[in-house]
Design a protein around this motif. Structure first.
Motif, mmCIF file in Angstrom:
data_model
loop_
_atom_site.group_PDB
_atom_site.id
_atom_site.type_symbol
_atom_site.label_atom_id
_atom_site.label_comp_id
_atom_site.label_asym_id
_atom_site.label_seq_id
_atom_site.Cartn_x
_atom_site.Cartn_y
_atom_site.Cartn_z
ATOM 1 N N GLY A 64 0.817 -1.212 0.000
ATOM 2 C CA GLY A 64 0.000 0.000 0.000
ATOM 3 C C GLY A 64 0.850 1.262 0.000
ATOM 4 O O GLY A 64 0.526 2.238 -0.688
ATOM 5 N N PHE A 65 1.924 1.244 0.774
ATOM 6 C CA PHE A 65 2.822 2.407 0.824
ATOM 7 C C PHE A 65 3.445 2.676 -0.540
ATOM 8 O O PHE A 65 3.448 3.811 -1.023
ATOM 9 C CB PHE A 65 3.916 2.168 1.871
ATOM 10 C CG PHE A 65 4.879 3.318 2.024
ATOM 11 C CD1 PHE A 65 4.601 4.345 2.909
ATOM 12 C CD2 PHE A 65 6.048 3.378 1.279
ATOM 13 C CE1 PHE A 65 5.469 5.417 3.058
ATOM 14 C CE2 PHE A 65 6.930 4.437 1.417
ATOM 15 C CZ PHE A 65 6.641 5.463 2.306
ATOM 16 N N VAL A 66 3.970 1.634 -1.160
ATOM 17 C CA VAL A 66 4.678 1.794 -2.435
ATOM 18 C C VAL A 66 3.733 2.180 -3.566
ATOM 19 O O VAL A 66 4.042 3.061 -4.384
ATOM 20 C CB VAL A 66 5.435 0.492 -2.786
ATOM 21 C CG1 VAL A 66 6.008 0.562 -4.205
ATOM 22 C CG2 VAL A 66 6.559 0.244 -1.783
ATOM 23 N N VAL A 67 2.567 1.549 -3.628
ATOM 24 C CA VAL A 67 1.659 1.757 -4.762
ATOM 25 C C VAL A 67 0.801 3.009 -4.597
ATOM 26 O O VAL A 67 0.627 3.782 -5.543
ATOM 27 C CB VAL A 67 0.757 0.526 -4.966
ATOM 28 C CG1 VAL A 67 -0.317 0.802 -6.021
ATOM 29 C CG2 VAL A 67 1.599 -0.674 -5.371
ATOM 30 N N PHE A 68 0.301 3.253 -3.374
ATOM 31 C CA PHE A 68 -0.666 4.338 -3.180
ATOM 32 C C PHE A 68 -0.089 5.588 -2.511
ATOM 33 O O PHE A 68 -0.748 6.618 -2.491
ATOM 34 C CB PHE A 68 -1.852 3.837 -2.347
ATOM 35 C CG PHE A 68 -2.616 2.728 -2.994
ATOM 36 C CD1 PHE A 68 -3.353 2.949 -4.149
ATOM 37 C CD2 PHE A 68 -2.584 1.443 -2.470
ATOM 38 C CE1 PHE A 68 -4.057 1.932 -4.753
ATOM 39 C CE2 PHE A 68 -3.279 0.407 -3.066
ATOM 40 C CZ PHE A 68 -4.015 0.649 -4.217
ATOM 41 N N THR A 113 1.378 3.816 -11.210
ATOM 42 C CA THR A 113 0.645 4.518 -12.262
ATOM 43 C C THR A 113 -0.854 4.436 -11.974
ATOM 44 O O THR A 113 -1.302 3.650 -11.147
ATOM 45 C CB THR A 113 0.931 3.882 -13.625
ATOM 46 O OG1 THR A 113 0.434 2.534 -13.625
ATOM 47 C CG2 THR A 113 2.429 3.875 -13.916
ATOM 48 N N ASP A 114 -1.613 5.276 -12.674
ATOM 49 C CA ASP A 114 -3.072 5.247 -12.486
ATOM 50 C C ASP A 114 -3.638 3.864 -12.784
ATOM 51 O O ASP A 114 -4.546 3.387 -12.092
ATOM 52 C CB ASP A 114 -3.743 6.285 -13.398
ATOM 53 C CG ASP A 114 -3.446 7.708 -12.953
ATOM 54 O OD1 ASP A 114 -3.043 7.890 -11.782
ATOM 55 O OD2 ASP A 114 -3.623 8.633 -13.769
ATOM 56 N N ALA A 115 -3.095 3.215 -13.798
ATOM 57 C CA ALA A 115 -3.583 1.884 -14.166
ATOM 58 C C ALA A 115 -3.286 0.869 -13.065
ATOM 59 O O ALA A 115 -4.140 0.033 -12.725
ATOM 60 C CB ALA A 115 -2.941 1.440 -15.482
ATOM 61 N N TYR A 135 -13.408 12.763 -2.271
ATOM 62 C CA TYR A 135 -13.421 12.093 -0.985
ATOM 63 C C TYR A 135 -13.671 10.603 -1.117
ATOM 64 O O TYR A 135 -13.679 9.882 -0.137
ATOM 65 C CB TYR A 135 -14.507 12.692 -0.085
ATOM 66 C CG TYR A 135 -14.313 14.142 0.218
ATOM 67 C CD1 TYR A 135 -14.913 15.114 -0.565
ATOM 68 C CD2 TYR A 135 -13.518 14.547 1.277
ATOM 69 C CE1 TYR A 135 -14.739 16.464 -0.296
ATOM 70 C CE2 TYR A 135 -13.334 15.900 1.553
ATOM 71 C CZ TYR A 135 -13.952 16.848 0.763
ATOM 72 O OH TYR A 135 -13.763 18.172 1.033
ATOM 73 N N ALA A 136 -13.918 10.138 -2.315
ATOM 74 C CA ALA A 136 -14.345 8.756 -2.512
ATOM 75 C C ALA A 136 -13.223 7.764 -2.267
ATOM 76 O O ALA A 136 -12.063 8.020 -2.560
ATOM 77 C CB ALA A 136 -14.880 8.563 -3.938
ATOM 78 N N TYR A 137 -13.593 6.601 -1.741
ATOM 79 C CA TYR A 137 -12.613 5.535 -1.495
ATOM 80 C C TYR A 137 -11.975 5.084 -2.791
ATOM 81 O O TYR A 137 -10.793 4.780 -2.848
ATOM 82 C CB TYR A 137 -13.328 4.376 -0.803
ATOM 83 C CG TYR A 137 -12.381 3.360 -0.217
ATOM 84 C CD1 TYR A 137 -11.610 3.666 0.891
ATOM 85 C CD2 TYR A 137 -12.263 2.087 -0.770
ATOM 86 C CE1 TYR A 137 -10.733 2.741 1.439
ATOM 87 C CE2 TYR A 137 -11.405 1.166 -0.232
ATOM 88 C CZ TYR A 137 -10.650 1.476 0.869
ATOM 89 O OH TYR A 137 -9.793 0.556 1.398
ATOM 90 N N SER A 138 -12.770 5.052 -3.840
ATOM 91 C CA SER A 138 -12.254 4.585 -5.118
ATOM 92 C C SER A 138 -11.290 5.572 -5.766
ATOM 93 O O SER A 138 -10.625 5.253 -6.731
ATOM 94 C CB SER A 138 -13.414 4.311 -6.087
ATOM 95 O OG SER A 138 -14.149 5.479 -6.315
ATOM 96 N N GLU A 139 -11.213 6.777 -5.194
ATOM 97 C CA GLU A 139 -10.319 7.780 -5.756
ATOM 98 C C GLU A 139 -8.958 7.791 -5.078
ATOM 99 O O GLU A 139 -8.204 8.729 -5.185
ATOM 100 C CB GLU A 139 -10.954 9.167 -5.628
ATOM 101 C CG GLU A 139 -12.194 9.351 -6.473
ATOM 102 C CD GLU A 139 -11.895 9.187 -7.949
ATOM 103 O OE1 GLU A 139 -10.941 9.809 -8.438
ATOM 104 O OE2 GLU A 139 -12.607 8.438 -8.620
ATOM 105 N N ILE A 140 -8.645 6.723 -4.297
ATOM 106 C CA ILE A 140 -7.367 6.662 -3.615
ATOM 107 C C ILE A 140 -6.208 6.707 -4.612
ATOM 108 O O ILE A 140 -5.140 7.178 -4.282
ATOM 109 C CB ILE A 140 -7.295 5.399 -2.747
ATOM 110 C CG1 ILE A 140 -6.061 5.415 -1.858
ATOM 111 C CG2 ILE A 140 -7.263 4.144 -3.600
ATOM 112 C CD1 ILE A 140 -6.040 4.324 -0.823
#
Length: 230
Positions: free
Chosen positions: A135-139, A145-147, A225-230
């Motif tokens: 999670g740290f590395v990717v997000f 990347t966005d993909a 604010y959406a979770y999916s927009e992390i």
């Protein structure tokens, strides 16, 4: 509106159960088991760190980390940071808690890793660590990347929930194991301490249930604010 209200109620219940669980495990280990120590002739004082750090750290902080991204009314960057930090605290306390159990065993000439609880516990810590690092590395940093984020997010969420459920289950198993040892050593099966341990385990399970309910009950919105927009 009804869904948001339900989620808010669930989150309040989570906080109440978390406080209750923390108080109960502290009362057990301090009032009934004699307190804590890192170095002591009474090695049980070392072990007492284990249930406290696991419950307050891995379970309660971990649960708060899970719901923080879904319930806090702040921007995604702030919530992401809080989510990351709370999970880091949970992981660190969990690692120390596991080490305390090993230290107790080693200094008491008790074998390590002979029980199902210990096997699952090591697995939980390892999986929790992998989840946090990924999670740290990717997000967070350096960030994928966005993909990659888009493909990873559903699996990150699912894997995190599964690891957390496993942690709750193993904590309950740990309470059962310790209470069984105590009862075999003469602790009254229907005494105050036995009931306290069992009720602490029940509160732990309820806490985990309401963490999951809080997470799943949040409405899906597509904004900053959406979770999916992390």
């Amino acid at each position: 509106m009804a869904i948001a209200l339900k989620a808010t109620i669930f989150s309040y219940v989570v906080h109440v159960l978390g406080v209750a669980g923390a108080i109960m495990v502290l009362v057990w280990c301090i009032s009934f088991r004699g307190g804590f120590a890192w170095e002591a002739s009474n090695k049980s004082l070392i072990f007492n760190l284990h249930p406290v750090l696991i419950l307050i750290g891995l379970i309660i902080f971990g649960g708060e980390a899970i719901i923080s991204y879904k319930t806090l009314p702040w921007t995604k960057d702030v919530k992401k940071l809080i989510h990351l930090v709370l999970h880091a605290i949970a992981l660190i306390l969990g690692i120390i808690g596991v080490y305390a159990a090993f230290k107790y065993h080693n200094e008491s000439n008790i074998a390590n890793l002979y029980s199902l609880h210990s096997w699952i516990g090591i697995g939980v810590i390892v999986l929790y660590g992998i989840q946090w690092v990924y999670g740290f590395v990717v997000f967070f940093y350096p960030g994928g990347t966005d993909a990659i984020r888009r493909e990873s997010l559903p699996w990150h969420v699912l894997f995190g929930i599964l690891v957390y459920i496993l942690a709750i289950s193993n904590a309950t198993l740990g309470f059962l194991e310790k209470l069984t040892f105590l009862e075999n050593s003469g602790l009254a099966k229907y005494g105050t301490e036995a009931f306290l341990v069992n009720f602490t385990a029940v509160v732990t399970v309820l806490f985990g249930i309401f963490v999951i309910l809080t997470t799943l009950s949040q409405p899906a919105t597509e904004d900053e604010y959406a979770y999916s927009e992390i």
